[in-house]
Design an enzyme around this catalytic site. Structure first.
Site, mmCIF file in Angstrom:
data_model
loop_
_atom_site.group_PDB
_atom_site.id
_atom_site.type_symbol
_atom_site.label_atom_id
_atom_site.label_comp_id
_atom_site.label_asym_id
_atom_site.label_seq_id
_atom_site.Cartn_x
_atom_site.Cartn_y
_atom_site.Cartn_z
ATOM 1 N N LYS A 158 37.396 60.926 42.604
ATOM 2 C CA LYS A 158 38.605 61.615 43.078
ATOM 3 C C LYS A 158 39.747 61.528 42.096
ATOM 4 C CE LYS A 158 37.811 60.865 47.968
ATOM 5 N NZ LYS A 158 38.181 59.998 49.090
ATOM 6 N N GLY A 196 34.895 48.402 39.173
ATOM 7 C CA GLY A 196 33.616 47.961 39.731
ATOM 8 C C GLY A 196 32.423 48.787 39.276
ATOM 9 N N GLY A 250 40.706 48.049 41.573
ATOM 10 C CA GLY A 250 42.034 48.598 41.867
ATOM 11 C C GLY A 250 43.132 47.921 41.055
ATOM 12 N N ARG A 298 32.218 37.515 39.505
ATOM 13 C CA ARG A 298 33.480 37.023 40.084
ATOM 14 C C ARG A 298 33.406 35.529 40.408
ATOM 15 N NH1 ARG A 298 35.828 42.183 43.618
ATOM 16 N NH2 ARG A 298 36.837 43.134 41.808
HETATM 17 C C1 3PG Z 1 38.304 44.306 44.841
HETATM 18 O O1 3PG Z 1 37.136 44.195 45.219
HETATM 19 O O2 3PG Z 1 38.683 45.229 44.089
HETATM 20 C C2 3PG Z 1 39.286 43.240 45.227
HETATM 21 O O3 3PG Z 1 38.628 42.130 45.735
HETATM 22 C C3 3PG Z 1 40.290 43.784 46.201
HETATM 23 O O4 3PG Z 1 39.657 44.176 47.385
HETATM 24 P P1 3PG Z 1 40.385 45.221 48.348
HETATM 25 O O5 3PG Z 1 40.387 46.535 47.632
HETATM 26 O O6 3PG Z 1 39.612 45.225 49.632
HETATM 27 O O7 3PG Z 1 41.802 44.720 48.544
#
Ligand code: 3PG
Ligand code: MG
Length: 398
Positions: free
Chosen positions: A196, A352, A375, A34
Site C-alpha cells: 500500500k 519485517g 514500523g 529479535r
Molecule cells: C513490530 O512487530 O513491528 C513491533 O513489535 C511493533 O508491533 P506493533 O506494530 O503491534 O506495535
C-alpha cells in the site's frame, strides 16, 4: 543518552523492555533475530549480578488476556538463545507477584513478564500504573527500538520514574541507520515495495528529497501505474491515492529524483495462480493481477543498484510469500549480495518482509546493516521522532 557502556549497572533490579514480537507459523518461531538482538545487553546485565524482568508484547491482544498471545511459548527459545539455565515467568505483573518472584530469584537471574499488552494500562498510557510498578525496580532499560515508535506505558511511562538507559541493540539500530542517512553519497537509490502506498506516502516524500533514484515495486506500484493511465486489470490499487501518486511524481521530477516504475510485470489470476504470464506494462488484461515486477524491470533496477554508491531497501517488490511471485525480490537480494561488497556499495535494509526475503535467500552478507524493525524503521526514515528514544534522551533520574 545513557547506555550500558557508559553507565554501570550492578546488583540492581532491572525492568527491561524487549521486542519479542517474533514471527510464528503453526506455533513455530520462524526467525529468532529479535531474541538474538537482546543477547548482548542481557549478557552484560546478568554477568553484573542484576535481576532482570523482561517486559515485551506479542501480537495485539488490546488490553485483554488472549491465550493465543501468551508469551509462554517463547520461554524455551529465550533460555536457549540467551544461554541461561532457567527463565522465570511472571503471569501477573502486579506488586505482590513481582516481590515474590524477586525473592525467589538469585542475582543474575531473568524473569519474563507475560504479554504486557494483556494489561489495559499498556496502550491506555497510564502514569499511575507506571509509577506504582517503577517503585519495585531500580533501573529501566529499553532495548526495543522496533517497538519504540509506540507511545505505550512500557516504552514511555517507566522512564518517567526510573533511571533509564538504552540497550546495546537500541544503540546499534540508531547508530547504523543514522550513519547511513547522514553519510549520503550520490548516486544513491531507494527500493520501496509493499502493498500500500497509503502507509508509505510520507516515506516516499522524504526519500525523493534524499535519493537520486527511487524504485517502486510491489502492489503500491500499481497505483502509480494507474495514475499514468496504464491498465491494471484486477490488481490491488488505491484509487483514492491517484492524486497523491501524481504529486509524488511531480515532486520527484522537480527534485531531479528518478522515480522508477515497473516496465513489465508477472500477472496471475490470483496469488495462488502457478502459471503466470509475462506482460509489458501496457498489456495487462482486465482479468489479470500484477503480482511481481517482470524481468526487464528487475534488470533495470539491478543496473541501477550496481551503479549506486548507496542502496536502501524496504518492502518486497512482488507478492513474495507466494511462489513464483518471489522471483524479482529474490533477484534483487542476490544482486545486492553479489555486488555490494565488491563495488563498495553501502546497503541498508529493514522491515519485517524485507528481512524475511533476505533470510530466505541467504543474502544477509550483502548488507551493511539489516534493521529488525518494521514500523519503527519506516517512521525513523520518515524523520519522525521515536517516543521511546525521546524518553531515553530526556531521562535524567540518575
Ligand atoms: C513490530 O512487530 O513491528 C513491533 O513489535 C511493533 O508491533 P506493533 O506494530 O503491534 O506495535
Ligand atoms: Mg508490525
Amino acid at each position: 543518552m545513557k547506555n550500558l557502556n557508559n553507565y554501570k549497572i550492578e546488583n540492581k533490579k532491572i525492568l527491561f523492555r524487549a521486542d519479542l514480537n517474533v514471527p510464528v507459523v503453526d506455533g513455530i518461531i520462524t526467525d529468532i533475530s529479535r531474541i538474538e538482538a537482546i543477547k548482548s545487553s542481557i549478557k552484560k546485565l546478568t554477568s553484573n549480578n542484576n535481576k532482570i524482568f523482561l517486559m515485551a508484547h506479542f501480537g495485539r491482544p488490546k488490553g485483554k488476556i488472549v491465550d493465543k498471545y501468551s508469551l509462554n511459548f517463547i520461554l524455551t527459545s529465550l533460555r536457549d538463545t540467551l544461554n541461561l539455565d532457567k527463565v522465570f515467568f511472571l503471569d501477573n505483573f502486579d506488586q505482590n507477584s513481582v516481590e515474590k518472584t524477586l525473592n525467589e530469584m538469585q542475582a543474575g537471574n531473568l524473569c519474563l513478564i507475560e504479554n504486557i499488552r494483556f494489561l489495559k494500562e499498556e496502550e491506555n498510557f497510564d502514569l499511575n500504573f507506571a509509577k506504582k510498578m517503577s517503585s519495585l525496580f531500580d533501573v529501566y532499560v529499553n532495548d526495543a527500538f522496533s517497538a519504540s515508535h509506540r507511545d505505550h506505558t512500557s516504552i514511555i511511562g517507566f522512564p518517567k520514574f526510573l533511571p533509564a538507559v538504552a540497550g546495546n541493540h537500541m544503540i546499534s539500530e540508531i547508530d547504523s541507520i543514522n550513519s547511513f542517512l547522514d553519510n549520503a553519497k550520490k548516486p544513491n537509490m531507494a527500493i520501496v515495495g509493499g502493498s500500500k502506498i497509503s502507509t508509505k506516502i510520507q516515506l516516499l516524500n522524504n526519500l525523493i528529497e534524499q535519493f537520486s533514484a527511487v524504485a517502486i515495486g510491489g502492489a503500491m506500484a500499481n497505483t502509480f501505474l494507474l495514475a499514468n493511465n496504464y491498465p491494471v486489470g484486477k490488481s490491488l490499487v488505491e484509487k483514492n491515492l491517484i492524486q497523491e501518486a501524481n504529486n509524488i511524481q511531480l515532486k520527484a521530477n522537480e527534485l531531479n529524483c528518478e522515480l522508477i516504475l515497473p516496465i513489465d510485470t508477472l500477472c496471475g489470476k490470483n496469488i495462488h495462480d502457478k502459471n503466470p504470464v509475462h506482460r509489458k506494462i501496457n498489456e495487462v488484461l482486465p482479468e489479470e493481477m500484477m503480482l511481481d515486477i517482470g524481468d526487464a524491470s528487475t534488470q533495470f533496477i539491478s543496473n541501477k543498484i550496481i551503479n549506486s554508491k548507496m542502496v536502501l531497501w524496504n518492502g518486497p517488490v512482488g507478492a513474495f510469500e507466494f511462489k513464483p511471485y518471489d522471483k524479482a525480490t529474490n533477484a534483487i537480494a542476490n544482486v545486492i549480495k553479489l555486488n555490494a561488497k565488491k563495488l563498495n556499495i553501502n546497503t541498508l535494509a529493514g522491515g519485517g518482509d524485507t528481512v524475511s526475503a533476505i533470510k530466505n535467500t541467504h543474502t544477509e552478507g550483502g548488507f551493511n546493516y539489516i534493521s529488525n524493525a518494521g514500523g519503527a524503521f519506516l517512521e525513523w526514515l520518515e524523520g519522525n521522532e521515536s517516543p521511546g528514544v525521546k524518553s531515553l534522551k530526556e531521562n535524567n533520574l540518575f
